[in-house]
Write a protein that holds these residues in place. Structure first.
Motif, short mmCIF file in Angstrom:
data_model
loop_
_atom_site.label_atom_id
_atom_site.label_comp_id
_atom_site.label_asym_id
_atom_site.label_seq_id
_atom_site.Cartn_x
_atom_site.Cartn_y
_atom_site.Cartn_z
N GLY A 1 -6.73 -6.93 -3.60
CA GLY A 1 -5.68 -6.13 -2.97
C GLY A 1 -4.58 -6.96 -2.34
N SER B 1 1.49 -6.65 -6.32
CA SER B 1 1.03 -5.26 -6.39
C SER B 1 0.64 -4.91 -7.82
CB SER B 1 2.12 -4.29 -5.91
OG SER B 1 3.23 -4.32 -6.79
N GLY C 1 -6.69 -1.42 -0.52
CA GLY C 1 -5.26 -1.62 -0.31
C GLY C 1 -5.00 -2.89 0.48
N SER C 2 -3.78 -3.38 0.39
CA SER C 2 -3.44 -4.59 1.11
C SER C 2 -3.44 -4.34 2.62
CB SER C 2 -2.04 -5.08 0.69
OG SER C 2 -1.64 -6.14 1.54
N TRP D 1 -0.07 -3.62 5.12
CA TRP D 1 0.66 -2.39 5.48
C TRP D 1 0.10 -1.77 6.76
CZ3 TRP D 1 3.72 -4.54 2.83
CH2 TRP D 1 3.54 -4.88 1.50
N GLN E 1 1.70 5.82 -0.03
CA GLN E 1 0.27 6.05 -0.20
C GLN E 1 -0.11 7.48 0.17
OE1 GLN E 1 -1.26 2.91 2.26
NE2 GLN E 1 -1.02 1.34 0.69
N GLN F 1 0.30 4.83 -8.35
CA GLN F 1 -0.63 5.66 -7.58
C GLN F 1 -0.99 6.93 -8.34
OE1 GLN F 1 -0.72 5.82 -3.13
NE2 GLN F 1 0.34 7.74 -3.50
N SER G 1 -6.00 8.91 0.65
CA SER G 1 -5.24 8.05 1.56
C SER G 1 -5.65 8.29 3.01
CB SER G 1 -3.74 8.31 1.38
OG SER G 1 -2.98 7.62 2.35
N ASP H 1 -8.76 -0.55 4.65
CA ASP H 1 -7.91 -1.60 4.10
C ASP H 1 -7.77 -2.80 5.04
OD1 ASP H 1 -7.45 -0.22 1.73
OD2 ASP H 1 -5.79 0.91 2.59
#
Length: 490
Positions: free
Chosen positions: A21, A53, A75-76, A79, A94, A136, A273, A282
């Motif tokens: 990620g 990404s 996810g990274s 964020w 997201q 997404q 999400s 994340d």
């Protein structure tokens, strides 16, 4: 990180899942992109290039690896740890804002022009908002294809595609398989359609993850009718853009088991999400724990239970209301107050699998209530109704794209909002990883036990060494007390 080629190559060769990620590896000889921990034999360094990404990989013409499924990486953590425009944009994307309101809607929420947002995202992620939203949508489509028996046309529109043709083309381009082939592969494996109307999937995370405080906190503070702990799962109702849903989340080795029942499958992206945000999936626990472990007074707490997450919320406005109800009362009293609001003003729902009965009341519903009907002190009634009114009329926004400092300022301006309430909302509603609660009773008791400064000002000064992870320090400090929030229910 993707620009540090040497470091990326080392991570790929060691198959280090901590970097899943953070960046993606595109293999020039095969046209495939992978996560760093892909189990296949790593290619030669000269055949690898790195992207920030999955959307950037897809934009460059690479297909998702069928072995490591990089599109399902955590996810990274960037964020969730930042409050700048790019991080706020990513949180909104997201949550499906581009599919619902377009790039113009995204830009309006952030207070920038669409061109500025496009330029910022391209510079940092190698893809603009439309490409990120497309990536997404492809992942949402894959989940629906593999875990439901919905017709492909229904899946196409539920995932946010404008036409079945675009859906087919995107799935082929991203996964190198037609939608029907994806479903056939899933049917041969362990995944596939489960109970009709229920979507079953795995939510990945970076290890370690300590479920005790995460699920213990959610279960101990659960509002009757909206939340419950049942058969080893935290269950709750969800208010979503196109309807409502019920989710069951259970900790498992290497993933969180997620069962979703939605009234409208178009809400799948938003539901996933919000569940990931609720459980802080994340996060980068290695980086957090390494920083906190450097303090000799915190180190024993971290070593005793590494990987603690910050329990957050699926609805920022809901938690803000609950924070007010929890001012200067016990956990049990706060639950009782919230349950009364839910029964009187929440929307009823049906739950065939458990005891959930309502959605939490919306700010609009609470803004119109008679304060005299609230079994609260007069000052707190004013605080609650003023908060509900500000949330309902839009003068206060608490969401994925909110500027943290601005939200704090607006909260402080409301009657009855002191440091504890504002920082609790910042920690759980806004997701600020550096929110801190020096006036919290549990934190002050922990400070005395550990030999940390006792006064809020002195403790805040000492906590500067824990930045930017003070919200995680709070989770560890709370473990000093033997409170139900620190234990999974029996």
């Amino acid at each position: 990180m993707h620009t540090d080629t040497e470091r990326c190559v080392r991570a790929v060769r060691s198959k280090d899942a901590r970097f899943d990620g953070w960046f993606f590896t595109a293999v020039l000889t095969t046209g495939v992109y992978c996560r760093p921990s892909c189990p296949v034999v790593p290619p030669k360094a000269g055949n690898m290039t790195f992207y920030p990404s999955a959307a950037a990989c897809q934009l460059a013409g690479f297909r998702a690896c069928k072995r490591c499924r990089p599109d399902t990486s955590p996810g990274s953590p960037r964020w969730n740890a930042r409050a700048d425009s790019v991080a706020r944009a990513m949180r909104l994307i997201q949550d499906g804002i581009v599919d619902r309101e377009g790039v113009t809607g995204l830009a309006t929420r952030l207070g920038y022009s669409a061109r500025q947002i496009e330029r910022q995202l391209l510079a940092e992620l190698g893809a603009g908002p439309l490409a990120l939203a497309r990536s997404q949508r492809a992942q949402t489509a894959r989940v629906l294809i593999e875990t439901t028996a919905l017709p492909m046309a229904d899946i196409a529109f539920a995932a946010g595609f404008s036409s079945v043709r675009t859906f087919n083309e995107t799935v082929r381009a991203v996964f190198a398989l037609a939608p029907g082939e994806l479903r056939a592969r899933a049917a041969r494996g362990t995944e596939g359609p489960d109970t009709p109307g229920v979507i079953t999937l795995r939510l990945p995370y970076r290890a370690p993850l300590n479920p005790t405080n995460l699920f213990g906190h959610l279960a101990a503070t659960a509002v009757p009718g909206v939340e419950e702990w049942r058969e080893g799962a935290y269950r709750r109702t969800l208010a979503l853009p196109h309807g409502h849903g019920i989710v069951a989340l259970s900790p498992r080795p290497g993933h969180i088991a997620c069962r979703l029942s939605l009234t409208d499958p178009r809400d799948l992206t938003q539901a996933i999400s919000r569940c990931r945000r609720l459980l802080d999936l994340d996060a980068d626990p290695v980086a957090v724990d390494e920083q906190l472990r450097a303090d000799p007074l915190l180190a024993p707490l971290v070593d005793a239970g590494p990987g603690r997450r910050v329990p957050r919320t699926v609805d920022a406005a809901e938690f803000a209301v609950r924070a007010v109800l929890g001012q200067q009362v016990s956990t049990a009293a706060a639950r009782t107050h919230a349950a009364r609001l839910v029964t009187a003003h929440g929307v009823p729902v049906e739950d065939p699998e458990g005891g959930l009965t309502h959605l939490f009341p919306t700010p609009a519903a609470l803004a119109g209530l008679d304060p005299e009907t609230l079994a609260l002190p007069r000052a707190r009634r004013t605080t609650l109704t003023t908060l509900a009114g500000a949330l309902a009329d839009g003068s206060l926004e608490l969401g994925e794209g909110t500027d943290w400092d601005e939200a704090r300022s607006r909260l402080h301006a409301l009657p009855g909002f002191g440091p504890w309430t504002v920082e609790a909302i910042a920690m759980r509603s806004l997701g600020d990883p550096d929110a801190f609660l020096p006036t919290d009773l549990g934190i002050r008791r922990a400070a005395r036990t550990l030999g940390l400064p006792a006064t809020p000002a002195a403790l805040t000064a000492r906590a500067a060494h824990w930045r930017p992870w003070r919200a995680y320090a709070v989770q560890y400090l709370w473990t000093v007390d033997d409170h139900p929030i620190n234990h999974l229910p029996a």
